[in-house]
Design a protein around this motif. Structure first.
Motif, PDB file in Angstrom:
ATOM      1  N   LYS A 175      -6.953  10.479 -11.649  1.00 35.10           N
ATOM      2  CA  LYS A 175      -6.411  10.271 -13.000  1.00 35.10           C
ATOM      3  C   LYS A 175      -5.718   8.910 -13.101  1.00 35.10           C
ATOM      4  O   LYS A 175      -5.902   8.180 -14.085  1.00 35.10           O
ATOM      5  CB  LYS A 175      -5.433  11.388 -13.354  1.00 35.10           C
ATOM      6  N   LEU A 176      -4.937   8.557 -12.086  1.00 35.92           N
ATOM      7  CA  LEU A 176      -4.296   7.234 -12.068  1.00 35.92           C
ATOM      8  C   LEU A 176      -5.346   6.127 -12.124  1.00 35.92           C
ATOM      9  O   LEU A 176      -5.188   5.143 -12.855  1.00 35.92           O
ATOM     10  CB  LEU A 176      -3.481   7.055 -10.786  1.00 35.92           C
ATOM     11  N   ALA A 177      -6.398   6.288 -11.348  1.00 36.82           N
ATOM     12  CA  ALA A 177      -7.465   5.282 -11.313  1.00 36.82           C
ATOM     13  C   ALA A 177      -8.144   5.162 -12.677  1.00 36.82           C
ATOM     14  O   ALA A 177      -8.470   4.055 -13.118  1.00 36.82           O
ATOM     15  CB  ALA A 177      -8.479   5.626 -10.228  1.00 36.82           C
ATOM     16  N   GLN A 178      -8.351   6.279 -13.345  1.00 35.90           N
ATOM     17  CA  GLN A 178      -8.941   6.241 -14.682  1.00 35.90           C
ATOM     18  C   GLN A 178      -8.017   5.511 -15.652  1.00 35.90           C
ATOM     19  O   GLN A 178      -8.465   4.675 -16.436  1.00 35.90           O
ATOM     20  CB  GLN A 178      -9.217   7.664 -15.181  1.00 35.90           C
ATOM     21  N   GLU A 179      -6.723   5.825 -15.590  1.00 40.46           N
ATOM     22  CA  GLU A 179      -5.756   5.179 -16.475  1.00 40.46           C
ATOM     23  C   GLU A 179      -5.691   3.672 -16.247  1.00 40.46           C
ATOM     24  O   GLU A 179      -5.499   2.904 -17.185  1.00 40.46           O
ATOM     25  CB  GLU A 179      -4.357   5.780 -16.261  1.00 40.46           C
ATOM     26  N   ARG A 180      -5.863   3.250 -14.996  1.00 37.64           N
ATOM     27  CA  ARG A 180      -5.809   1.828 -14.643  1.00 37.64           C
ATOM     28  C   ARG A 180      -7.185   1.166 -14.729  1.00 37.64           C
ATOM     29  O   ARG A 180      -7.352   0.023 -14.354  1.00 37.64           O
ATOM     30  CB  ARG A 180      -5.244   1.631 -13.227  1.00 37.64           C
ATOM     31  N   ARG A 181      -8.169   1.931 -15.173  1.00 38.99           N
ATOM     32  CA  ARG A 181      -9.534   1.436 -15.400  1.00 38.99           C
ATOM     33  C   ARG A 181     -10.236   0.938 -14.138  1.00 38.99           C
ATOM     34  O   ARG A 181     -10.999  -0.026 -14.179  1.00 38.99           O
ATOM     35  CB  ARG A 181      -9.545   0.364 -16.479  1.00 38.99           C
ATOM     36  N   LEU A 182      -9.988   1.612 -13.020  1.00 34.17           N
ATOM     37  CA  LEU A 182     -10.734   1.303 -11.812  1.00 34.17           C
ATOM     38  C   LEU A 182     -12.140   1.858 -11.949  1.00 34.17           C
ATOM     39  O   LEU A 182     -12.355   2.863 -12.642  1.00 34.17           O
ATOM     40  CB  LEU A 182     -10.091   1.952 -10.580  1.00 34.17           C
ATOM     41  N   GLU A 183     -13.075   1.222 -11.298  1.00 34.68           N
ATOM     42  CA  GLU A 183     -14.405   1.811 -11.177  1.00 34.68           C
ATOM     43  C   GLU A 183     -14.272   2.959 -10.175  1.00 34.68           C
ATOM     44  O   GLU A 183     -13.653   2.792  -9.120  1.00 34.68           O
ATOM     45  CB  GLU A 183     -15.394   0.781 -10.657  1.00 34.68           C
ATOM     46  N   ILE A 184     -14.840   4.110 -10.503  1.00 38.01           N
ATOM     47  CA  ILE A 184     -14.715   5.274  -9.624  1.00 38.01           C
ATOM     48  C   ILE A 184     -16.096   5.693  -9.137  1.00 38.01           C
ATOM     49  O   ILE A 184     -17.008   5.919  -9.938  1.00 38.01           O
ATOM     50  CB  ILE A 184     -14.019   6.443 -10.351  1.00 38.01           C
ATOM     51  N   VAL A 185     -16.226   5.760  -7.819  1.00 43.04           N
ATOM     52  CA  VAL A 185     -17.425   6.287  -7.182  1.00 43.04           C
ATOM     53  C   VAL A 185     -17.030   7.683  -6.702  1.00 43.04           C
ATOM     54  O   VAL A 185     -16.225   7.819  -5.784  1.00 43.04           O
ATOM     55  CB  VAL A 185     -17.874   5.410  -5.996  1.00 43.04           C
ATOM     56  N   ASN A 241      -0.144   6.690  -3.373  1.00 40.07           N
ATOM     57  CA  ASN A 241      -1.353   6.700  -4.182  1.00 40.07           C
ATOM     58  C   ASN A 241      -1.290   5.681  -5.321  1.00 40.07           C
ATOM     59  O   ASN A 241      -2.276   4.989  -5.600  1.00 40.07           O
ATOM     60  CB  ASN A 241      -1.614   8.104  -4.726  1.00 40.07           C
ATOM     61  N   LEU A 242      -0.137   5.587  -5.959  1.00 48.68           N
ATOM     62  CA  LEU A 242       0.040   4.612  -7.036  1.00 48.68           C
ATOM     63  C   LEU A 242      -0.131   3.195  -6.492  1.00 48.68           C
ATOM     64  O   LEU A 242      -0.815   2.368  -7.101  1.00 48.68           O
ATOM     65  CB  LEU A 242       1.412   4.780  -7.690  1.00 48.68           C
ATOM     66  N   TRP A 243       0.466   2.907  -5.343  1.00 50.53           N
ATOM     67  CA  TRP A 243       0.330   1.577  -4.749  1.00 50.53           C
ATOM     68  C   TRP A 243      -1.130   1.256  -4.469  1.00 50.53           C
ATOM     69  O   TRP A 243      -1.600   0.157  -4.764  1.00 50.53           O
ATOM     70  CB  TRP A 243       1.175   1.468  -3.465  1.00 50.53           C
ATOM     71  N   MET A 244      -1.858   2.209  -3.910  1.00 48.37           N
ATOM     72  CA  MET A 244      -3.273   1.967  -3.596  1.00 48.37           C
ATOM     73  C   MET A 244      -4.056   1.641  -4.867  1.00 48.37           C
ATOM     74  O   MET A 244      -4.825   0.679  -4.901  1.00 48.37           O
ATOM     75  CB  MET A 244      -3.899   3.196  -2.908  1.00 48.37           C
ATOM     76  N   VAL A 245      -3.858   2.428  -5.908  1.00 48.04           N
ATOM     77  CA  VAL A 245      -4.588   2.226  -7.165  1.00 48.04           C
ATOM     78  C   VAL A 245      -4.217   0.887  -7.797  1.00 48.04           C
ATOM     79  O   VAL A 245      -5.079   0.184  -8.330  1.00 48.04           O
ATOM     80  CB  VAL A 245      -4.325   3.413  -8.126  1.00 48.04           C
ATOM     81  N   GLU A 246      -2.966   0.507  -7.701  1.00 44.94           N
ATOM     82  CA  GLU A 246      -2.534  -0.762  -8.289  1.00 44.94           C
ATOM     83  C   GLU A 246      -3.035  -1.982  -7.524  1.00 44.94           C
ATOM     84  O   GLU A 246      -2.990  -3.091  -8.050  1.00 44.94           O
ATOM     85  CB  GLU A 246      -1.011  -0.801  -8.402  1.00 44.94           C
ATOM     86  N   ARG A 290     -11.642  -0.585  -7.289  1.00 45.42           N
ATOM     87  CA  ARG A 290     -12.598   0.519  -7.135  1.00 45.42           C
ATOM     88  C   ARG A 290     -11.945   1.615  -6.311  1.00 45.42           C
ATOM     89  O   ARG A 290     -11.180   1.353  -5.400  1.00 45.42           O
ATOM     90  CB  ARG A 290     -13.864   0.037  -6.436  1.00 45.42           C
ATOM     91  N   LEU A 291     -12.283   2.853  -6.672  1.00 51.43           N
ATOM     92  CA  LEU A 291     -11.837   4.031  -5.937  1.00 51.43           C
ATOM     93  C   LEU A 291     -13.066   4.818  -5.510  1.00 51.43           C
ATOM     94  O   LEU A 291     -13.929   5.126  -6.339  1.00 51.43           O
ATOM     95  CB  LEU A 291     -10.949   4.915  -6.823  1.00 51.43           C
ATOM     96  N   ILE A 292     -13.161   5.121  -4.227  1.00 53.13           N
ATOM     97  CA  ILE A 292     -14.180   6.052  -3.744  1.00 53.13           C
ATOM     98  C   ILE A 292     -13.470   7.382  -3.539  1.00 53.13           C
ATOM     99  O   ILE A 292     -12.497   7.456  -2.773  1.00 53.13           O
ATOM    100  CB  ILE A 292     -14.841   5.559  -2.446  1.00 53.13           C
TER     101      ILE A 292
END
Length: 171
Positions: free
Chosen positions: A153-163, A127-132, A136-138
């Motif tokens: 939560k990881l995506a939020q911390e890394r400032r991904l756009e989340i759908v 999951n960490l690898w995917m977010v890094e 964007r995260l769906i």
């Protein structure tokens, strides 16, 4: 495609619940939820994303991989990266699910394996690898604790756009 070819700014990853945690469980009608996922992927592709990373678990990940491959078959310029936590992820799945998984893995443009063997941390490492590697995260996410929540939560911390697609809204 090589994993080094992934451009974070045009890559999208997925997270979501297993079928048993979705409305109706494994035997439920998830057609409306799958349609919402398809629409989110299509909109993402229309916005310039060309690489889609699936964690290849049952449920959301598998559906997302199938939708990306359907888009590719229809002529859209998209690539599927299969990100698995470890070899043998599918060992305990039903025979039909194992066959489906292997078919998706064969069609993936690239495969990332987080760990050489199962460890208590291999899912989190995947999951960490995917977010890094995405911007964007769906997420098919109902707000409950677990692996999906950790990925959001990881995506939020890394400032991904989340759908975010809330499963109960697509019963």
């Amino acid at each position: 495609m090589q994993l080094t070819d992934i451009r974070r700014e045009t890559a999208c990853c997925f997270t979501g619940h297993r079928p048993g945690k979705l409305p109706g469980g494994y035997s439920g009608d998830h057609s409306r939820l799958r349609l919402a996922l398809r629409d989110a992927i299509y909109r993402t592709q229309q916005e310039g994303y060309d690489t889609f990373i699936s964690g290849m678990a049952l449920g959301c990940d598998t559906w997302a991989a199938e939708e990306v491959l359907a888009m590719r078959a229809a002529g859209k310029p998209v690539r599927l990266v299969a990100a698995r936590p470890c070899p043998g992820q599918e060992r305990r799945w039903s025979p039909d699910d194992r066959t489906r998984y292997r078919r998706l893995m064969e069609q993936a443009d690239a495969i990332y394996t987080a760990c050489d063997a199962y460890t208590p941390y291999c899912m989190g490492a995947r999951n960490l690898w995917m977010v890094e590697h995405a911007s964007r995260l769906i997420a098919l996410f109902d707000g409950t604790p677990g692996g999906t929540a950790n990925t959001v939560k990881l995506a939020q911390e890394r400032r991904l756009e989340i759908v975010r697609l809330i499963p109960d809204e697509y019963r």
